[in-house]
Enzyme design. Sequence first.
Site: not given
Length: 171
Positions: A45-47
């Site tokens: 759930k990271c850029g």
Amino acid sequence: MSLKTPILRAMSSFYNFTVTDKAGAAFPLQQLAGKVVLIVNVASKCGFTPQYKGLEALYKKYGPEDFVILGFPCNQFAGQEPGSDAEIQSFCQLNYGVTFPIMHKVDVNGGDAEPLYEFLKKEKTGPLGLKRIKWNFEKFLIDKKGNVVERCSSLTTPESIDPKVAELLKQ
């Protein structure tokens, strides 16, 4: 002081470490001797999560005989890897077709940090001598002899690492 600290002092080689795979089994790094290895702390759930696509392309191009990527899920950065090991595996396969090994979720900083990460951070510090991992998708490149040859920030794309991997594979 962590109970893992004395163990780290005895571990002077990348190949001396044993980590835990996605099923909870021991994964001795000695089995990677003679291969180029890329170690990456990952999160779903990271850029930077789309880097899974580039990592998989790199793995398909050079691995698994001579090149291995080990992904280590970590939830220490803004809670961006909250899932269980099974959920993480499913996410990686369904969304990015990941075939390289995703290991058991670990901490990369602090008193409970995975001993391998303590070793990697000691071998290659970040900018201005920073030892701690700054964010998800920080990468460590290990040559065929087990030397940590490069540490790359989260901003370094897998595509930009390709020439260095190719160079190390020729050695």
